[in-house]
Design a protein around this motif. Structure first.
Motif, PDB file in Angstrom:
ATOM      1  N   GLU A  40       0.830  -1.208   0.000  1.00  0.00           N
ATOM      2  CA  GLU A  40       0.000   0.000   0.000  1.00  0.00           C
ATOM      3  C   GLU A  40       0.868   1.263   0.000  1.00  0.00           C
ATOM      4  OE1 GLU A  40      -3.139   0.033  -0.574  1.00  0.00           O
ATOM      5  OE2 GLU A  40      -3.243  -2.150  -0.556  1.00  0.00           O
ATOM      6  N   THR A  41       1.861   1.304   0.885  1.00  0.00           N
ATOM      7  CA  THR A  41       2.757   2.462   0.932  1.00  0.00           C
ATOM      8  C   THR A  41       3.563   2.565  -0.354  1.00  0.00           C
ATOM      9  OG1 THR A  41       2.928   2.241   3.319  1.00  0.00           O
ATOM     10  CG2 THR A  41       4.584   3.598   2.253  1.00  0.00           C
ATOM     11  N   LYS A  43       2.597   1.683  -3.335  1.00  0.00           N
ATOM     12  CA  LYS A  43       1.759   2.273  -4.384  1.00  0.00           C
ATOM     13  C   LYS A  43       1.549   3.772  -4.147  1.00  0.00           C
ATOM     14  CE  LYS A  43      -2.537   2.267  -6.877  1.00  0.00           C
ATOM     15  NZ  LYS A  43      -3.926   1.829  -7.012  1.00  0.00           N
ATOM     16  N   GLU A  44       1.425   4.176  -2.885  1.00  0.00           N
ATOM     17  CA  GLU A  44       1.270   5.607  -2.591  1.00  0.00           C
ATOM     18  C   GLU A  44       2.486   6.390  -3.074  1.00  0.00           C
ATOM     19  OE1 GLU A  44       0.397   6.284   1.508  1.00  0.00           O
ATOM     20  OE2 GLU A  44      -1.728   5.851   1.266  1.00  0.00           O
ATOM     21  N   THR A  70       3.107  -0.834  -9.886  1.00  0.00           N
ATOM     22  CA  THR A  70       3.030  -1.647  -8.666  1.00  0.00           C
ATOM     23  C   THR A  70       2.937  -3.130  -9.012  1.00  0.00           C
ATOM     24  OG1 THR A  70       1.903   0.200  -7.557  1.00  0.00           O
ATOM     25  CG2 THR A  70       1.791  -1.952  -6.494  1.00  0.00           C
ATOM     26  N   LYS A 155      -9.267   3.757   1.958  1.00  0.00           N
ATOM     27  CA  LYS A 155      -8.132   3.540   1.056  1.00  0.00           C
ATOM     28  C   LYS A 155      -8.198   4.485  -0.145  1.00  0.00           C
ATOM     29  CE  LYS A 155      -7.003  -0.736   0.415  1.00  0.00           C
ATOM     30  NZ  LYS A 155      -6.968  -2.135  -0.112  1.00  0.00           N
TER      31      LYS A 155
END
Length: 469
Positions: A40-41, A43-44, A70, A155
């Motif tokens: 998740e991080t 992709k951020e 990603t 999200k």
């Protein structure tokens, strides 16, 4: 947030740039970080970098390319992935970017990149940077609006905030954007459940106030660094005016600051710019200078380094006296015996003006510099400077007009300001010229003005001034 993670994610965004280190280099190091920070991080981070790179892209387009990158990381980090996984994957993505119906962001110049093949194409796509006007600041929603959107899909809210914040801060290190997003989302987490808690929001915003002020300052100076020609000349005049420095002192100080911005603004990791600003604060607030400075300046210097520069930037500048520039301009400016002759000439012109912003000042100084350097390169320097003398005088006089206009703009309300300008701007096209001055004043008199917009608005005023006899 570890800087290594951002460096390696940046390598993913520009895979061609690390080709010389070998295909396994990217795989091993990115996979290590992917495992450490989580998908998740990861992709951020990719979303930050692509939102900065393609601020004109829609959320769907940026999200699409972030998804692709990603997925590439996930695929290539499997134990059975081939060593050339990234190279092949990056090639496929570059081909997709060049497709007629590409789902990725559209970018001026992409067509030229797509005429290339292989490594050259990937390198070309990687180095594209968008240069259109800045987007307006992100409007802060109400507490209720934040909670409504956040509780709907946590999200999605986080990724959308990354996108909106990053595309409005496209010339600062990506790590700052990610940290600001994490702070904002943390505020929503704490203050939206079980119901909207206004006191909680107030406390969180007060806690983030210092970092928000610094980010606005950093975004402004990095935009100036990336987009302004002759930025160092404008910065020298600015520091000379603000601090009452000589040309030599102001030139050394502006050179130090500008070189730090040049090195760090487009680096993904924040540590570079933090180190440079911390180092520059020591120069700016040197003990030998403090006694001669105002109480307000000394108070700014008592703050932590990241608070000092925004504080100094908010100080009111004073009218400064400096020696008059030579008229007509001497050919000595061009002589090798005076290597800083043109810089000194621009400094003496610019340091007198205390009300105009750096984008306006620098745009006009760049006009003057171009005229002088063109003459310095001509066969007959003296004849060229004599021919251009009236143009140089007119451009220099325009700086005084701009300075006076901004000074009046700060004192008057807008209708009164426009009324004054109408009485001064006479003749054909008077209404358009009045509006050009009003547009420039409303957008560009404040110190942290939008760089690219103010370059254009200043050029408009110069054009109308050139058209008058």
């Amino acid at each position: 947030m570890r800087s290594t993670a951002l460096i390696l994610i940046s390598a993913l965004v520009v895979p061609a740039l690390l080709a010389h280190k070998g295909k396994n280099y990217t795989k091993e190091n990115v996979c290590q970080e992917l495992k450490a920070i989580g998908i998740e991080t990861f992709k951020e981070m990719v979303t930050v970098l692509y939102s900065q790179k393609f601020p004109n892209g829609t959320f769907q387009e940026v999200n699409c390319v972030a998804d692709e990158m990603t997925k590439l990381a996930e695929k290539c980090c499997k134990d059975d992935a081939s060593p050339d996984c990234y190279d092949k994957g990056a090639t496929e993505i570059s081909e997709k970017s060049c497709g007629k119906d590409s789902p990725f962001p559209k970018h001026p110049g992409i067509e030229q990149c797509c005429t290339l093949q292989g490594h050259e194409r990937k390198l070309c796509l990687a180095t594209l940077r968008y240069s259109a006007d800045e987007l307006p600041s992100l409007l802060e929603p109400t507490n209720e609006e934040i909670c409504t959107e956040y509780t709907k899909d946590e999200k999605d809210y986080s990724v959308r905030y990354v996108y909106e914040f990053a595309r409005r801060h496209r010339n600062i290190p990506a790590g700052f954007v990610l940290n600001a997003t994490q702070n904002h989302v943390r505020m929503a987490e704490r203050c939206c459940r079980p119901a909207v808690k206004n006191l909680c929001f107030l406390q969180e915003r007060l806690q983030m106030r210092s970092s928000s002020i610094f980010l606005r300052f950093l975004s402004n100076v990095c935009n100036n660094q990336v987009n302004l020609k002759s930025f160092k000349s404008g910065l020298s005049a600015y520091y000379g005016n603000l601090l009452g420095l000589s040309f030599e002192e102001a030139s050394a100080m502006s050179g130090r600051f500008q070189s730090g911005l040049e090195k760090c603004c487009l680096q993904p990791q924040p540590e570079c710019i933090i180190e440079e600003i911390t180092s520059f604060q020591k120069v700016l607030c040197g003990e030998s200078k403090l006694d001669a400075m105002s109480a307000d300046f000394r108070e700014c210097c008592s703050k932590p380094p990241l608070d000092t520069l925004p504080c100094v930037d908010d100080l009111k500048r004073q009218q400064r006296q400096s020696p008059d520039v030579a008229n007509p301009v001497s050919s000595q400016l061009c002589e090798e015996a005076q290597p800083h002759g043109i810089d000194r000439y621009l400094f003496l012109i610019g340091v007198k003006h205390a009300s105009i912003s750096l984008p306006v000042l620098t745009t006009v100084l760049n006009r003057i510099k171009n005229t002088v350097t063109t003459c310095c390169a001509s066969a007959d320097v003296t004849a060229c400077l004599t021919e251009k003398e009236s143009k140089l005088k007119k451009t220099t006089a325009l700086l005084s007009k701009l300075d006076d206009a901004c000074s009046r703009y700060f004192r008057l309300d807008l209708p009164a300001f426009k009324a004054q300008m109408q009485t001064e701007v006479q003749g054909e096209g008077g209404e358009k010229r009045t509006q050009a001055w009003a547009d420039l004043a409303t957008s560009c008199c404040s110190q942290r003005s939008p760089t690219q917009l103010c370059q254009k608005l200043t050029e408009d005023v110069i054009k109308y001034d050139d058209d008058t006899v």
